[in-house]
Scaffold this motif. Sequence first.
Motif, PDB file in Angstrom:
ATOM      1  N   GLN A  11     -60.816 -56.244 -45.229  1.00 34.55           N
ATOM      2  CA  GLN A  11     -60.084 -57.099 -44.284  1.00 34.55           C
ATOM      3  C   GLN A  11     -60.504 -56.789 -42.840  1.00 34.55           C
ATOM      4  O   GLN A  11     -60.654 -57.700 -42.023  1.00 34.55           O
ATOM      5  CB  GLN A  11     -58.567 -56.931 -44.449  1.00 34.55           C
ATOM      6  CG  GLN A  11     -58.041 -57.496 -45.752  1.00 34.55           C
ATOM      7  CD  GLN A  11     -56.509 -57.579 -45.850  1.00 34.55           C
ATOM      8  OE1 GLN A  11     -55.989 -57.940 -46.898  1.00 34.55           O
ATOM      9  NE2 GLN A  11     -55.792 -57.233 -44.799  1.00 34.55           N
ATOM     10  N   GLN A  12     -60.689 -55.512 -42.533  1.00 30.43           N
ATOM     11  CA  GLN A  12     -61.129 -55.161 -41.174  1.00 30.43           C
ATOM     12  C   GLN A  12     -62.556 -55.644 -40.938  1.00 30.43           C
ATOM     13  O   GLN A  12     -62.885 -56.141 -39.860  1.00 30.43           O
ATOM     14  CB  GLN A  12     -61.032 -53.639 -40.946  1.00 30.43           C
ATOM     15  CG  GLN A  12     -59.631 -53.069 -41.107  1.00 30.43           C
ATOM     16  CD  GLN A  12     -58.603 -53.689 -40.174  1.00 30.43           C
ATOM     17  OE1 GLN A  12     -58.955 -54.268 -39.142  1.00 30.43           O
ATOM     18  NE2 GLN A  12     -57.339 -53.611 -40.552  1.00 30.43           N
ATOM     19  N   LYS A  15     -62.488 -59.241 -40.157  1.00 32.06           N
ATOM     20  CA  LYS A  15     -61.935 -59.497 -38.832  1.00 32.06           C
ATOM     21  C   LYS A  15     -62.939 -59.205 -37.720  1.00 32.06           C
ATOM     22  O   LYS A  15     -63.088 -59.984 -36.782  1.00 32.06           O
ATOM     23  CB  LYS A  15     -60.703 -58.616 -38.682  1.00 32.06           C
ATOM     24  CG  LYS A  15     -60.066 -58.492 -37.333  1.00 32.06           C
ATOM     25  CD  LYS A  15     -58.747 -57.748 -37.541  1.00 32.06           C
ATOM     26  CE  LYS A  15     -58.264 -56.965 -36.355  1.00 32.06           C
ATOM     27  NZ  LYS A  15     -57.074 -56.163 -36.761  1.00 32.06           N
ATOM     28  N   GLY A 171     -52.061 -46.708 -42.609  1.00 30.10           N
ATOM     29  CA  GLY A 171     -50.904 -46.684 -41.731  1.00 30.10           C
ATOM     30  C   GLY A 171     -50.570 -48.047 -41.153  1.00 30.10           C
ATOM     31  O   GLY A 171     -49.434 -48.297 -40.732  1.00 30.10           O
ATOM     32  N   ALA A 172     -51.509 -48.964 -41.138  1.00 26.34           N
ATOM     33  CA  ALA A 172     -51.247 -50.296 -40.592  1.00 26.34           C
ATOM     34  C   ALA A 172     -50.428 -51.162 -41.535  1.00 26.34           C
ATOM     35  O   ALA A 172     -49.868 -52.171 -41.135  1.00 26.34           O
ATOM     36  CB  ALA A 172     -52.575 -50.991 -40.270  1.00 26.34           C
ATOM     37  N   LEU A 173     -50.394 -50.789 -42.784  1.00 25.50           N
ATOM     38  CA  LEU A 173     -49.655 -51.568 -43.785  1.00 25.50           C
ATOM     39  C   LEU A 173     -48.656 -50.658 -44.478  1.00 25.50           C
ATOM     40  O   LEU A 173     -48.774 -50.350 -45.669  1.00 25.50           O
ATOM     41  CB  LEU A 173     -50.627 -52.179 -44.801  1.00 25.50           C
ATOM     42  CG  LEU A 173     -51.613 -53.193 -44.224  1.00 25.50           C
ATOM     43  CD1 LEU A 173     -52.637 -53.595 -45.279  1.00 25.50           C
ATOM     44  CD2 LEU A 173     -50.890 -54.431 -43.716  1.00 25.50           C
ATOM     45  N   PRO A 174     -47.659 -50.183 -43.709  1.00 29.53           N
ATOM     46  CA  PRO A 174     -46.813 -49.099 -44.220  1.00 29.53           C
ATOM     47  C   PRO A 174     -46.008 -49.460 -45.466  1.00 29.53           C
ATOM     48  O   PRO A 174     -45.749 -48.594 -46.295  1.00 29.53           O
ATOM     49  CB  PRO A 174     -45.892 -48.790 -43.048  1.00 29.53           C
ATOM     50  CG  PRO A 174     -45.966 -49.970 -42.152  1.00 29.53           C
ATOM     51  CD  PRO A 174     -47.318 -50.566 -42.346  1.00 29.53           C
TER      52      PRO A 174
ATOM     53  N   LYS B  15     -54.209 -60.386 -41.451  1.00 31.37           N
ATOM     54  CA  LYS B  15     -54.300 -59.516 -40.264  1.00 31.37           C
ATOM     55  C   LYS B  15     -52.938 -59.383 -39.568  1.00 31.37           C
ATOM     56  O   LYS B  15     -52.540 -58.287 -39.179  1.00 31.37           O
ATOM     57  CB  LYS B  15     -55.310 -60.149 -39.327  1.00 31.37           C
ATOM     58  CG  LYS B  15     -55.419 -59.600 -37.930  1.00 31.37           C
ATOM     59  CD  LYS B  15     -56.664 -60.242 -37.310  1.00 31.37           C
ATOM     60  CE  LYS B  15     -56.607 -60.398 -35.819  1.00 31.37           C
ATOM     61  NZ  LYS B  15     -57.816 -61.168 -35.384  1.00 31.37           N
ATOM     62  N   LEU B  17     -50.057 -59.628 -40.790  1.00 28.76           N
ATOM     63  CA  LEU B  17     -49.080 -58.881 -41.586  1.00 28.76           C
ATOM     64  C   LEU B  17     -49.121 -57.391 -41.255  1.00 28.76           C
ATOM     65  O   LEU B  17     -48.207 -56.658 -41.616  1.00 28.76           O
ATOM     66  CB  LEU B  17     -49.355 -59.064 -43.086  1.00 28.76           C
ATOM     67  CG  LEU B  17     -48.889 -60.371 -43.699  1.00 28.76           C
ATOM     68  CD1 LEU B  17     -49.320 -60.446 -45.157  1.00 28.76           C
ATOM     69  CD2 LEU B  17     -47.373 -60.536 -43.590  1.00 28.76           C
ATOM     70  N   GLU B  18     -50.195 -56.936 -40.588  1.00 27.29           N
ATOM     71  CA  GLU B  18     -50.226 -55.530 -40.161  1.00 27.29           C
ATOM     72  C   GLU B  18     -49.071 -55.282 -39.200  1.00 27.29           C
ATOM     73  O   GLU B  18     -48.738 -56.127 -38.385  1.00 27.29           O
ATOM     74  CB  GLU B  18     -51.565 -55.196 -39.473  1.00 27.29           C
ATOM     75  CG  GLU B  18     -52.747 -55.230 -40.430  1.00 27.29           C
ATOM     76  CD  GLU B  18     -54.071 -54.913 -39.739  1.00 27.29           C
ATOM     77  OE1 GLU B  18     -54.051 -54.322 -38.642  1.00 27.29           O
ATOM     78  OE2 GLU B  18     -55.124 -55.251 -40.312  1.00 27.29           O
ATOM     79  N   MET B  19     -48.468 -54.097 -39.315  1.00 25.76           N
ATOM     80  CA  MET B  19     -47.257 -53.851 -38.550  1.00 25.76           C
ATOM     81  C   MET B  19     -47.533 -53.856 -37.047  1.00 25.76           C
ATOM     82  O   MET B  19     -46.744 -54.386 -36.265  1.00 25.76           O
ATOM     83  CB  MET B  19     -46.628 -52.533 -38.973  1.00 25.76           C
ATOM     84  CG  MET B  19     -45.165 -52.479 -38.585  1.00 25.76           C
ATOM     85  SD  MET B  19     -44.243 -51.303 -39.577  1.00 25.76           S
ATOM     86  CE  MET B  19     -43.645 -52.318 -40.918  1.00 25.76           C
ATOM     87  N   GLN B  21     -49.423 -55.635 -35.527  1.00 27.64           N
ATOM     88  CA  GLN B  21     -49.618 -57.012 -35.069  1.00 27.64           C
ATOM     89  C   GLN B  21     -48.329 -57.818 -35.133  1.00 27.64           C
ATOM     90  O   GLN B  21     -48.334 -59.007 -34.857  1.00 27.64           O
ATOM     91  CB  GLN B  21     -50.675 -57.716 -35.955  1.00 27.64           C
ATOM     92  CG  GLN B  21     -51.961 -56.947 -36.127  1.00 27.64           C
ATOM     93  CD  GLN B  21     -52.917 -57.110 -34.952  1.00 27.64           C
ATOM     94  OE1 GLN B  21     -52.591 -57.814 -33.995  1.00 27.64           O
ATOM     95  NE2 GLN B  21     -54.040 -56.444 -35.007  1.00 27.64           N
TER      96      GLN B  21
END
Lengths: 243, 243, 243, 243, 243, 243
Positions: A11-12, A15, A171-174, B15, B17-19, B21
Amino acid sequence: MSEVAGPMAIQQGAKYLEMAQGGHGVLLGGVPGVDPATVVIIGGGGVGINAAKLACGLGAKVYILDIDLNRLRYLSDVMPGHCFTLMSSPAAIRDVLPKADVVVGGVLVPGSKTPTLVTREMLKTMKKGSVLVDVSIDQGGCFETSRETTHADPTYTVDGIVHYAVSNMPGALPRTSTLALNNATLPYAVEIANKGWKKVMQENPEIRRGANVVSGHVTYKGVADAFGFEHVNIDKLIFRKTD
Amino acid sequence: MSEVAGPMAIQQGAKYLEMAQGGHGVLLGGVPGVDPATVVIIGGGGVGINAAKLACGLGAKVYILDIDLNRLRYLSDVMPGHCFTLMSSPAAIRDVLPKADVVVGGVLVPGSKTPTLVTREMLKTMKKGSVLVDVSIDQGGCFETSRETTHADPTYTVDGIVHYAVSNMPGALPRTSTLALNNATLPYAVEIANKGWKKVMQENPEIRRGANVVSGHVTYKGVADAFGFEHVNIDKLIFRKTD
Amino acid sequence: MSEVAGPMAIQQGAKYLEMAQGGHGVLLGGVPGVDPATVVIIGGGGVGINAAKLACGLGAKVYILDIDLNRLRYLSDVMPGHCFTLMSSPAAIRDVLPKADVVVGGVLVPGSKTPTLVTREMLKTMKKGSVLVDVSIDQGGCFETSRETTHADPTYTVDGIVHYAVSNMPGALPRTSTLALNNATLPYAVEIANKGWKKVMQENPEIRRGANVVSGHVTYKGVADAFGFEHVNIDKLIFRKTD
Amino acid sequence: MSEVAGPMAIQQGAKYLEMAQGGHGVLLGGVPGVDPATVVIIGGGGVGINAAKLACGLGAKVYILDIDLNRLRYLSDVMPGHCFTLMSSPAAIRDVLPKADVVVGGVLVPGSKTPTLVTREMLKTMKKGSVLVDVSIDQGGCFETSRETTHADPTYTVDGIVHYAVSNMPGALPRTSTLALNNATLPYAVEIANKGWKKVMQENPEIRRGANVVSGHVTYKGVADAFGFEHVNIDKLIFRKTD
Amino acid sequence: MSEVAGPMAIQQGAKYLEMAQGGHGVLLGGVPGVDPATVVIIGGGGVGINAAKLACGLGAKVYILDIDLNRLRYLSDVMPGHCFTLMSSPAAIRDVLPKADVVVGGVLVPGSKTPTLVTREMLKTMKKGSVLVDVSIDQGGCFETSRETTHADPTYTVDGIVHYAVSNMPGALPRTSTLALNNATLPYAVEIANKGWKKVMQENPEIRRGANVVSGHVTYKGVADAFGFEHVNIDKLIFRKTD
Amino acid sequence: MSEVAGPMAIQQGAKYLEMAQGGHGVLLGGVPGVDPATVVIIGGGGVGINAAKLACGLGAKVYILDIDLNRLRYLSDVMPGHCFTLMSSPAAIRDVLPKADVVVGGVLVPGSKTPTLVTREMLKTMKKGSVLVDVSIDQGGCFETSRETTHADPTYTVDGIVHYAVSNMPGALPRTSTLALNNATLPYAVEIANKGWKKVMQENPEIRRGANVVSGHVTYKGVADAFGFEHVNIDKLIFRKTD
């Protein structure tokens, strides 16, 4: 956490291929009539297979490299037809890099520093605006040009190649990450809570093998080697006479 | 451009959905042992099918809604098993929104303003931190709370729901988009270049139907209605006696 | 026999969803434009994977729960996209039951009584007219409200939920079942016939482990525990001096 | 309703293969190591494709016959590899029947009596205990030995072959059927309600073609022929001068 | 016959890649750890889709080129992920040839000479020992260097590239070909036999369009143009007064 | 090399089904409306699974036989729906041969002569013009009528059945075969080069087990038995006192 880090790496990568993000403006999956992008995944373990599933799902051409032929056989059994397996070697990596739009470094040597698989020199053969994602950055990274970044400032560019090397990607998708981590660790936590640490270590070799430091001694060989400490066999510490 | 906008809508949804963001921190595809996220796609045309392919590829649960039963039949023939087709109606949309983590508005009524399909009131039934992506924003948007944004500042939040409504989404991936657009338009461009605009319009009804303004008159009914201009039948302008 | 019982559990579930059979009149797989039913399978072993394959084949949304993360990983590698894997726990079961149209209990603890996984209280959260199929009824069942039934009178209803708990399900399909059983057992039968029972038990630990009663002593711990008999180690009985 | 009747035909076939139901005790999908059953579907339209999807999903070997080569091409594009397409002819049906465990008759000639495709003589070549499901029974049936049955007493046996010929199959699954029917008919109902029947018939040729009786005259040719009434062209009835 | 010629083209390509046959010794599908070969198929019609299915089935990387965007969309809906669709153009062909191990020319312009799509000059960019298969050789071939060959002596080499251009490829597999041809033509043959040629031509425009020569006049424009004969409109010949 | 030999076996089978090659003129994969051919693969190991993947890819009906139920379970998990798994036995082989168009013998007993699985008598039940491919010919072959052939003269016919039994099949595709062989053997070669043969044999049991002859003694039991030499335990030769 590799099951979260693998998909996130793709996903990154998708992006940062956006032109405003520094990439060369390519959609990973292509569209009817337009050739899709190419994803190269180094390492076919937990990170690699989950990254490959997602990249295939997006419609990219996916190369996955590993040095274990049985793992490649399994991957070729369960992955779709646009996941191409390659026996990993410096030559194989060198061959495939010029095609890549996204490269994921997913090699983890448990408890040791990751070997360098893509050198700075190899970067020059890659397309400008392609993206490297280093999932093994926590253990030193597998690209020579990797240096740890953060979610606040996740990328930098070397020789025209975008580097993403956030050390705690999940950590971005806790929400998802916490559930995944719980699933993997809860059974151990319950057993430790019920028995106390020493009894668990004596009875459960899996947990015993996971110990890093016991009574001030480094008991995990990879860690001891990596940091230059003395390695002490855990058996001497937990199976002493007084037990 | 719908073939680029569709997949991009899902990538943007993933993207945001990342916290960090603004999203609620969920991985679209889940991981083994963790339930995946739910994507709702309103409209099963070019945007919708391409968005659905990508969302399925990511491993999400995907609902695609359309009002054309034959289109739903085709979708159920060619899409994988986790793409669930629903006959679209206000009731169906209301039912499915509370499950959604990402909603893609992909309804395009050629040349007309898009109908409002998700009202502000419906937002209240959705999960905080879920994401709306309005692909039809160029023609007014299909969410009541949509307002056009830019790649520089692409999102805003209403009632806890992240809105992404960039009006030229494919602009972020110019390489793929340019190729896709060329593939779709080059045959017309060649014909126009060879014959001149008027001859082409006389001979090729497909191009004739595409004309928006001829000699200062609005010849496309949808555009005339939307902007309050008088609509002139193009035949009167190009098939005049002097030709 | 789990390879026959798994698919049969789904076929029975589909059948008892018919309104005339007591169910709430839903087709497992849905049709284009109509949301499919949801199947919950507790246990991802031999019964579970075969039940899940069939339920996915029918087009249902399928949740499969297991406590072994490696098994869930394998399932997510080989099953189609509408088979959602969940780490099993009382909380996970509680969460997923209200969605279910069919629940299959496929947990087998070899030689022991099955644990109770769905309590009577949980039934109240389920939809009226949904169906429970208890494949583990031979060893006590995994639903609190299970009681053994027969092919002649296979179902009963508790709190509006149809229960199917025939103790010898594969008996309804004797041709396939006999072949499947032969495939699994013939190699052992041949070895026993050639060597005699005692020699086989001494030489083949797999067969030795399968012994339930030797010379009047219960040698299978699970059985002894379940029925309150004394457990005797089989080695003492077959490796005696006189041999 | 064919989208409900198709899958139901397979579910009923699977059920009546159970030995207690008169069948020969075979599981449609087989199990690892045991050859699966064979399903023959005559007619590749709405009933046929939906029956075939389900039968393939169950893991059976599936033959689907149709006389339209373009339909067979489409089926071979979208169906999985164990759906074998055959050009239908009396010879082809005769060839494939001896292999069949379940035969689905899904041929519908709109508004006419269905042709007889399987004669009583052909039954003798079939395996005892196999099952015929006649979805076209509402319009006379496509097996010579078909006679209409009910959900209360759905089957009978001729020459050892189980016949299932319930005339309103979808009635057993009213929830799914009602939704499917609504999806297909609601747009017409709304238009009729808004405009009144005569105006709709004048304006919408699709609805006009669907009319069976207008002002006491039979306006549907197939119906008139089947029942021996005079056929009156609907145009004469709805486009009269006084309109 | 394209449904037989398409798969056969791939089978022949695979065979002539064997080193003893002049090819460069590559397996089309690769094996775990070895990159598969690349197949380029020019033309996405009946020959192309069937060739592509087989090539994908073998595990190759497959590029299929066509100039009809809607056809490419359909192909991307129904083909597996390693079938990459490309909008055809001289530039696109030039780009993809250097990657190719097998190239299939499957472009048919009904009744006309096939255009030349691969020039002799382009051959120089290809890998030595790769294979061209020209399915359109019956109508002149689509490679500049194509010349008709026979099953007895099927290949020749130009600039190191193996050429296969047997004009009646399906003749090698007469059983399958005869059945396929019957399926496609029998309905016409029956109609012609029942009505006589002239009546059929008057009544069935599809058969009328298929006529090449009537009463000594060439009635098929493509044929007349290709061979320099006068073209006579068939209507003048079959709808004369005396009829 | 089994990963190359498996697919090649199918490619050769497809080729020798051509009528000019002696076969009965059938396309393995069929075409829309024509039943595909049947491939029987005896042995579900490395040769078998790779042959089956290719045969499925071609669209054939594929039966794969093995005596290991767990292997059949795995095959049924990862192979497509038209790969039917059968528990192997003389009876099962006898049942399936009359359906076969191509039979692949892929049974390898490491270091031993292959058992005879298809007798000359069984050939009489097969269709004239079908093809046997014996991949195990290097170790004696698994068809009674097999005798070793060469790439120059690869086939002969017995009782109307074409036999292909080239002893070094992968030699026809040297590029792919060399890469595949390197991938499998390079790790061992590197270790042998680094340590010398004796040290490697002492330290690496996998290489030790691979030794055939040490100091003039046959150390591989299968080889010794097959050729009537004395078998010497390798441990006696490499772990002698003087080490």
